[in-house]
Design a protein around this motif. Structure first.
Motif, short mmCIF file in Angstrom:
data_model
loop_
_atom_site.label_atom_id
_atom_site.label_comp_id
_atom_site.label_asym_id
_atom_site.label_seq_id
_atom_site.Cartn_x
_atom_site.Cartn_y
_atom_site.Cartn_z
N SER A 1 0.89 -1.15 -0.12
CA SER A 1 -0.01 -0.10 -0.04
C SER A 1 0.89 1.16 0.04
O SER A 1 1.92 1.22 0.30
N TRP A 2 0.57 2.31 -0.24
CA TRP A 2 0.93 3.69 -0.23
C TRP A 2 1.54 3.87 1.27
O TRP A 2 2.69 4.18 1.35
N GLN A 3 0.85 3.58 2.36
CA GLN A 3 1.58 3.49 3.53
C GLN A 3 2.74 2.65 3.77
O GLN A 3 3.69 2.91 4.64
N ASP A 4 2.49 1.46 3.34
CA ASP A 4 3.79 0.60 3.11
C ASP A 4 5.18 1.19 2.66
O ASP A 4 6.11 1.12 3.00
N GLU A 5 4.92 1.90 1.53
CA GLU A 5 5.98 2.52 0.89
C GLU A 5 6.50 3.50 1.73
O GLU A 5 7.76 3.79 1.79
N ILE A 6 5.71 4.50 2.51
CA ILE A 6 6.16 5.57 3.47
C ILE A 6 7.04 4.64 4.51
O ILE A 6 7.91 5.21 4.90
N ILE B 1 15.47 5.66 -2.83
CA ILE B 1 15.07 6.37 -4.30
C ILE B 1 14.04 5.02 -4.79
O ILE B 1 13.35 5.43 -5.51
N THR B 2 14.55 3.87 -4.36
CA THR B 2 13.59 2.86 -4.64
C THR B 2 12.27 2.76 -4.44
O THR B 2 11.26 2.74 -5.29
N VAL B 3 11.98 3.59 -3.55
CA VAL B 3 10.61 3.89 -2.89
C VAL B 3 9.99 4.92 -3.95
O VAL B 3 8.80 4.77 -4.44
N LYS B 4 10.81 6.02 -4.46
CA LYS B 4 10.10 6.60 -5.37
C LYS B 4 9.75 6.28 -6.59
O LYS B 4 8.70 6.29 -7.14
N ILE B 5 10.72 5.36 -6.96
CA ILE B 5 10.60 4.48 -8.31
C ILE B 5 9.37 3.53 -8.35
O ILE B 5 8.45 3.58 -9.19
N TRP B 6 9.43 2.82 -7.18
CA TRP B 6 8.07 1.77 -7.30
C TRP B 6 6.64 2.61 -6.84
O TRP B 6 5.86 2.13 -7.61
N SER B 7 6.86 3.91 -6.24
CA SER B 7 5.43 4.40 -6.02
C SER B 7 5.04 5.08 -7.08
O SER B 7 3.82 5.01 -7.37
N GLU B 8 5.84 5.65 -7.83
CA GLU B 8 5.66 6.17 -9.09
C GLU B 8 5.04 5.28 -10.08
O GLU B 8 3.98 5.46 -10.69
N TYR B 9 5.56 3.88 -10.23
CA TYR B 9 5.28 2.96 -11.22
C TYR B 9 3.85 2.59 -10.60
O TYR B 9 2.81 2.22 -11.45
N MET B 10 3.71 2.21 -9.31
CA MET B 10 2.49 1.64 -8.79
C MET B 10 1.40 2.58 -8.35
O MET B 10 0.07 2.21 -8.61
N PRO C 1 5.66 9.47 -2.47
CA PRO C 1 5.37 10.26 -1.35
C PRO C 1 6.18 11.55 -1.13
O PRO C 1 7.59 11.38 -1.44
N GLU C 2 5.54 12.43 -0.63
CA GLU C 2 6.12 13.76 -0.55
C GLU C 2 7.37 13.64 0.48
O GLU C 2 8.53 14.38 0.28
N GLU C 3 7.47 12.83 1.50
CA GLU C 3 8.57 12.71 2.32
C GLU C 3 9.69 12.20 1.75
O GLU C 3 10.80 12.54 1.91
N VAL C 4 9.40 11.09 0.59
CA VAL C 4 10.71 10.84 -0.14
C VAL C 4 11.13 11.83 -1.03
O VAL C 4 12.50 12.31 -1.12
N LEU C 5 10.29 12.64 -1.80
CA LEU C 5 10.74 13.76 -2.69
C LEU C 5 11.74 14.71 -1.79
O LEU C 5 12.55 15.09 -2.33
N SER C 6 11.11 15.04 -0.71
CA SER C 6 11.80 16.05 -0.07
C SER C 6 13.03 15.63 0.64
O SER C 6 14.09 16.55 0.75
N GLU C 7 13.53 14.47 0.69
CA GLU C 7 14.58 13.80 1.29
C GLU C 7 15.48 13.65 0.14
O GLU C 7 17.04 13.58 0.46
#
Length: 182
Positions: A52-57, A85-94, A99-105
């Protein structure tokens, strides 16, 4: 100088089934240091439903926490089996976005050098791997992500021990270059 700033963070990244965990363990042994395992591997192995989205976070936070726990044990170099960065890639794909938390870091938590594992290894079946037919797609995404970060990286190819040798050469070249400009 702050001990954390003295540590060179080497990130081992790339698509699924490219030998990231194997090479990370081998490199840590070679450089007599510790390596940060891929947090999402353990996390996802406990999931009973699709991610889920929360799992990615949660995986993003877990990867950073694990890195922070292990960096004090590093011997000059910290080998990171993947990055958030993997979370960014997977989140964008799925999910179509990250998540904003990822992008800001992204700009706040740089890695000194990236080893981008090539897709020249044969696919290894694993219950936590999903996309054997999209390896080239994700390889292209990794190139774009690293270029957008202006990251210092090198593609690592080769089968068996040649892959490890190529990774060691790349790291040694990076460290030599870094020493000459310091």
């Amino acid at each position: 100088m702050d001990r954390y700033k003295e540590i060179k963070k080497i990130a081992v990244v790339g698509p699924e089934s490219t030998g990231k965990s194997t090479i990370s363990a081998e490199l840590a042994l070679h450089y007599n240091t510790v390596w940060v395992p891929e947090y999402s591997r353990e996390y996802c192995s406990k999931l009973t439903e699709p991610c889920s989205w929360q799992d990615e976070i949660n995986m993003f936070k877990g990867q950073i926490d694990l890195e922070n726990q292990l960096i004090p044990q590093a011997n000059g170099i910290l080998i990171c089996d993947t990055t958030f960065i993997t979370v960014k890639i997977w989140s964008e794909y799925m999910f179509g976005k990250a998540p904003e938390e990822v992008l800001s870091e992204l700009s706040k938590r740089p890695y000194d050098f990236y080893l981008l594992m090539d897709i020249d290894l044969p696919w290894q079946e694993d219950p936590l791997r999903d996309f054997p037919h999209l390896r080239e797609h994700f390889m292209n995404i990794w190139h774009k992500e690293l270029q957008m970060l202006h990251a210092n990286y090198q593609v690592i190819s080769g089968l068996a021990s040649l892959r490890k040798e190529n990774a060691i050469i790349a790291i040694n070249n990076y460290l030599t270059y870094f020493d000459t400009i310091s």
